[in-house]
Write a protein that holds these residues in place. Structure first.
Motif, mmCIF file in Angstrom:
data_model
loop_
_atom_site.group_PDB
_atom_site.id
_atom_site.type_symbol
_atom_site.label_atom_id
_atom_site.label_comp_id
_atom_site.label_asym_id
_atom_site.label_seq_id
_atom_site.Cartn_x
_atom_site.Cartn_y
_atom_site.Cartn_z
ATOM 1 N N GLY A 16 0.766 -1.233 0.000
ATOM 2 C CA GLY A 16 0.000 0.000 0.000
ATOM 3 C C GLY A 16 0.805 1.297 0.000
ATOM 4 N N ILE A 17 0.452 2.179 0.925
ATOM 5 C CA ILE A 17 1.018 3.536 0.986
ATOM 6 C C ILE A 17 2.526 3.488 1.270
ATOM 7 N N ASP A 37 8.789 -4.016 7.877
ATOM 8 C CA ASP A 37 7.432 -4.548 7.925
ATOM 9 C C ASP A 37 7.490 -5.940 8.560
ATOM 10 N N ASP A 39 5.766 -8.334 7.097
ATOM 11 C CA ASP A 39 5.499 -9.183 5.932
ATOM 12 C C ASP A 39 6.752 -9.289 5.052
ATOM 13 N N THR A 65 5.685 -2.860 17.086
ATOM 14 C CA THR A 65 5.287 -2.759 18.499
ATOM 15 C C THR A 65 6.364 -3.297 19.432
ATOM 16 N N ILE A 114 -0.032 -0.566 17.610
ATOM 17 C CA ILE A 114 0.574 -0.404 16.273
ATOM 18 C C ILE A 114 0.362 1.022 15.764
ATOM 19 N N TYR A 156 -9.516 2.896 16.418
ATOM 20 C CA TYR A 156 -8.668 3.389 15.318
ATOM 21 C C TYR A 156 -8.722 4.916 15.260
ATOM 22 N N LYS A 160 -5.521 7.371 15.764
ATOM 23 C CA LYS A 160 -5.077 8.298 14.718
ATOM 24 C C LYS A 160 -5.160 9.755 15.205
ATOM 25 N N THR A 191 -5.939 0.387 -1.021
ATOM 26 C CA THR A 191 -4.856 -0.507 -0.585
ATOM 27 C C THR A 191 -5.506 -1.748 0.039
ATOM 28 N N LEU A 194 -8.355 -1.937 2.908
ATOM 29 C CA LEU A 194 -9.811 -1.827 2.739
ATOM 30 C C LEU A 194 -10.464 -3.197 2.930
HETATM 31 N N1 NAD Z 1 -5.952 2.873 2.904
HETATM 32 C C1 NAD Z 1 -6.668 3.799 3.524
HETATM 33 O O1 NAD Z 1 -7.836 4.067 3.151
HETATM 34 C C2 NAD Z 1 -6.056 4.592 4.661
HETATM 35 C C3 NAD Z 1 -6.694 5.783 5.046
HETATM 36 C C4 NAD Z 1 -6.148 6.517 6.100
HETATM 37 C C5 NAD Z 1 -4.998 6.079 6.743
HETATM 38 N N2 NAD Z 1 -4.406 4.910 6.335
HETATM 39 C C6 NAD Z 1 -3.203 4.490 7.063
HETATM 40 O O2 NAD Z 1 -2.142 4.318 6.127
HETATM 41 C C7 NAD Z 1 -1.166 3.423 6.697
HETATM 42 C C8 NAD Z 1 -0.780 2.411 5.648
HETATM 43 O O3 NAD Z 1 -1.910 1.601 5.359
HETATM 44 P P1 NAD Z 1 -2.240 1.009 3.920
HETATM 45 O O4 NAD Z 1 -3.550 1.561 3.522
HETATM 46 O O5 NAD Z 1 -1.077 1.152 3.027
HETATM 47 O O6 NAD Z 1 -2.502 -0.508 4.341
HETATM 48 P P2 NAD Z 1 -1.730 -1.871 4.030
HETATM 49 O O7 NAD Z 1 -2.455 -2.901 4.800
HETATM 50 O O8 NAD Z 1 -1.594 -2.025 2.547
HETATM 51 O O9 NAD Z 1 -0.262 -1.625 4.625
HETATM 52 C C9 NAD Z 1 -0.004 -1.620 6.010
HETATM 53 C C10 NAD Z 1 1.327 -2.320 6.242
HETATM 54 O O10 NAD Z 1 1.646 -2.231 7.640
HETATM 55 C C11 NAD Z 1 2.237 -3.471 8.013
HETATM 56 N N3 NAD Z 1 2.111 -3.706 9.451
HETATM 57 C C12 NAD Z 1 0.970 -3.882 10.163
HETATM 58 N N4 NAD Z 1 1.258 -4.129 11.445
HETATM 59 C C13 NAD Z 1 2.621 -4.110 11.561
HETATM 60 C C14 NAD Z 1 3.511 -4.298 12.643
HETATM 61 N N5 NAD Z 1 3.077 -4.584 13.878
HETATM 62 N N6 NAD Z 1 4.851 -4.199 12.393
HETATM 63 C C15 NAD Z 1 5.306 -3.941 11.145
HETATM 64 N N7 NAD Z 1 4.491 -3.757 10.081
HETATM 65 C C16 NAD Z 1 3.166 -3.845 10.286
HETATM 66 C C17 NAD Z 1 1.444 -4.518 7.214
HETATM 67 O O11 NAD Z 1 2.137 -5.754 7.135
HETATM 68 C C18 NAD Z 1 1.276 -3.809 5.878
HETATM 69 O O12 NAD Z 1 2.332 -4.139 4.988
HETATM 70 C C19 NAD Z 1 -1.805 2.837 7.960
HETATM 71 O O13 NAD Z 1 -1.282 3.505 9.092
HETATM 72 C C20 NAD Z 1 -3.289 3.156 7.768
HETATM 73 O O14 NAD Z 1 -3.970 3.257 9.000
HETATM 74 C C21 NAD Z 1 -4.911 4.174 5.302
#
Ligand code: NAD
Length: 248
Positions: A16-17, A37, A39, A65, A114, A156, A160, A191, A194
């Motif tokens: 994702g992001i 990460d 993963d 964490t 987290i 959440y 945030k 990403t 969702l």
């Molecule tokens: N996608 C959205 O709509 C959205 C909106 C607002 C905020 N966000 C925030 O953006 C950030 C990135 O999310 P994303 O949308 O890319 O999701 P995603 O699920 O694609 O990516 C999140 C990544 O964080 C990693 N992760 C989770 N727990 C972990 C841990 N304990 N240690 C190490 N890595 C860990 C996961 O393995 C994953 O690769 C998050 O903080 C999310 O809350 C996302």
């Protein structure tokens, strides 16, 4: 701060992001991008994409964490590069079903650990490192969910909101020691998170929303992160990346 020749750490970089931003940092000429990460497989994919640019890459499989994991990561970055200029604390999860207040208690703990606690701990390690070296930039991923009350995932939203206030509270570090801390607040972004929100499929709430808005792409958030890194005037702020209206 110019990104060229800098060393950056991105957490949550397997997807994702985080992945999109790590690649964009390489495209901007970063000397090295450290990707972290849980993963390992996703990290390997991100690493391949960074290597095909000209940046060095260091992959760290870790749990944000875990305080020992984070401390070891900062040590390894210093030993490998002797430099760390940019930290993007981005790893995050949502609670997923069942909605609050039926969220399992251990899941609530994980969300706060987290999404908020690890951001504070990692930022603190980064600040102490950067303070000795004349400055740096830290961006923390919050969410528009941290600005608006949201009962279905109240833990959440609370985490945030905490990221936003933590980042704002660090604003004075820019004057004190040249470290700019900001938060980025993505709206709904396409990403894998969702599907996690919906417990494996797109959540029901998304359907009606998509009649009015377009989903953001991870690169839209990456672009804002790049802007927050490059603009030396922004410190202690949160920056919202809003969804474009449908059909625009
Ligand atoms: N996608 C959205 O709509 C959205 C909106 C607002 C905020 N966000 C925030 O953006 C950030 C990135 O999310 P994303 O949308 O890319 O999701 P995603 O699920 O694609 O990516 C999140 C990544 O964080 C990693 N992760 C989770 N727990 C972990 C841990 N304990 N240690 C190490 N890595 C860990 C996961 O393995 C994953 O690769 C998050 O903080 C999310 O809350 C996302």
């Amino acid at each position: 701060m110019e990104i060229k020749n800098r060393v950056a750490l991105v957490t949550g970089a397997a997807s994702g992001i985080g992945r999109a931003t790590a690649i964009m940092l390489a495209d901007k000429g970063a000397r090295a991008v450290v990707i972290a990460d849980l993963d390992e497989t996703g990290l390997a994919d991100t690493a391949e994409k960074i290597k095909s640019r000209s940046s060095e890459v260091l992959s760290l499989t870790l749990n944000v964490t875990s305080q020992p994991d984070l401390e070891a990561a900062y040590r390894e970055i210093d030993e490998t590069f002797g430099q760390l200029d940019i930290v993007f604390n981005n790893a995050g999860i949502v609670s997923g079903p069942p909605p609050y207040p039926d969220t399992h208690l251990d899941r609530i703990t994980r969300v706060v650990e987290i999404d908020l606690l690890s951001v504070i701990v990692s930022s603190t390690l980064a600040i102490r490192y950067m303070r000795e070296r004349g400055g740096g930039v830290i961006i923390n991923t919050a969410s528009t969910g941290g600005l608006n009350p949201y009962l279905a995932d109240a833990p959440y939203a609370a985490a945030k909101a905490g990221v936003i206030m933590f980042s704002r509270s660090c604003g004075d570090l820019a004057q004190q020691c040249g470290i700019r801390v900001n938060a980025v607040c993505p709206a709904v972004t396409e990403t894998p998170i969702l599907e996690k929100t919906g417990g494996g499929q797109r959540p029901d709430w998304l359907g009606p929303i998509l009649e009015n808005i377009q989903l953001l792409k991870p690169e839209d958030i990456g672009q804002r992160v790049i802007e927050l890194i490059e603009d030396d005037t922004i410190a202690g702020e949160y920056s919202v990346v809003a969804n474009p209206p449908a059909g625009s």
